[in-house]
Design an enzyme around this catalytic site. Structure first.
Site, PDB file in Angstrom:
ATOM      1  N   GLY A  16       0.793  -1.235   0.000  1.00 13.55           N
ATOM      2  CA  GLY A  16       0.000   0.000   0.000  1.00 13.55           C
ATOM      3  C   GLY A  16       0.816   1.272   0.000  1.00 13.55           C
ATOM      4  CE1 TYR A 139      -7.613   3.848  10.448  1.00 15.93           C
ATOM      5  CE2 TYR A 139      -9.337   5.288   9.617  1.00 15.93           C
ATOM      6  CZ  TYR A 139      -8.044   4.812   9.552  1.00 15.93           C
ATOM      7  OH  TYR A 139      -7.186   5.306   8.602  1.00 15.93           O
TER       8      TYR A 139
END
Length: 235
Positions: A16, A139
């Site tokens: 990523g 998150y």
């Protein structure tokens, strides 16, 4: 901040954004330590592979002992779990905070003394400033904490002239966003903006339009923003 000729360390560099950061730094002339929890998962020609689990103080200490002079620290490693704040367990909330807040802080503490005149870049999120769904609330809380951390260490490292930059984005084409069927920025596009920002001395880089829309909403009535959140993000 000059990247050419510098030495950089990237956390979560096995895939990523982290892998894109390592590759782009190499292309710009940096020596790069590419780190990940599993050493065998790092495949970046030209980089120095280094084991680093940012949730493990012993791993951080060991990695710090193997790195000499350092100019740039890219705090990219993070987790995103299914973590509603009022769900049956707080385990995933703690996991997100342990990685995104405590991991980032502990890595920064380990390397900050050798970054005088250098730079730190923390990958935060548009979710540092808003919430979108119950499952992402843990998150979001961890990324809000990381944003505050970024602003705090900027003040604490000002005397040693360390540039501290936040990279904020909503949607990049990474494993974390694989299940979301919307247009996404390619990782190399995000990284190019971030590194251009570092070289220009910016303390914040906003990578995409949804993030810019969220940031712009902070001065307005939140009731208006949340009344049509999708419309506000992608307008």
């Amino acid at each position: 901040m000059q990247i050419n000729g510098s030495t950089a360390l990237v956390t979560g560099a096995n895939r990523g954004l982290g892998k894109a950061f390592a590759e782009a730094l190499l292309a710009r002339g940096a020596t790069v330590y590419a780190t990940a929890r599993r050493l065998e998962s790092i495949d970046i020609p030209g980089a120095i592979a280094l084991q680093l689990d940012i949730t493990d103080p012993a791993s951080i200490e060991a990695a710090a002992g193997k790195v000499g002079e350092l100019d740039i620290l890219i705090n990219n490693a993070g987790t995103s779990t299914e973590a509603p704040l009022l769900g049956p367990s707080t385990e995933n909330i703690r996991r997100d905070l342990d990685t995104n807040f405590w991991g980032t802080l502990n890595v920064t503490r380990a390397f900050a003394p050798r970054l005088a005149g250098g730079a730190i870049l923390n990958v935060i999120s548009a979710l540092s400033w808003y919430t979108f769904s119950p499952g992402s609330n843990g998150y979001a809380a961890s990324k809000a904490a990381e944003w505050s951390l970024t602003n705090g260490i900027r003040l604490e490292l000002a005397d040693q002239k360390t540039l501290v930059t936040a990279l904020a984005l909503a949607i990049a084409d990474t494993d974390m966003m694989a299940g979301v069927d919307i247009p996404k920025l390619a990782p190399h596009e995000v990284v190019a903006q971030a590194l251009d920002g570092l070289e220009a001395g910016k303390i914040e880089v906003i990578a995409d339009k949804p993030t810019a829309n969220v940031k712009a909403s902070l001065s307005r009535d939140p009731a208006d923003f949340y009344a049509d959140i999708s419309g506000k993000l992608f307008a």
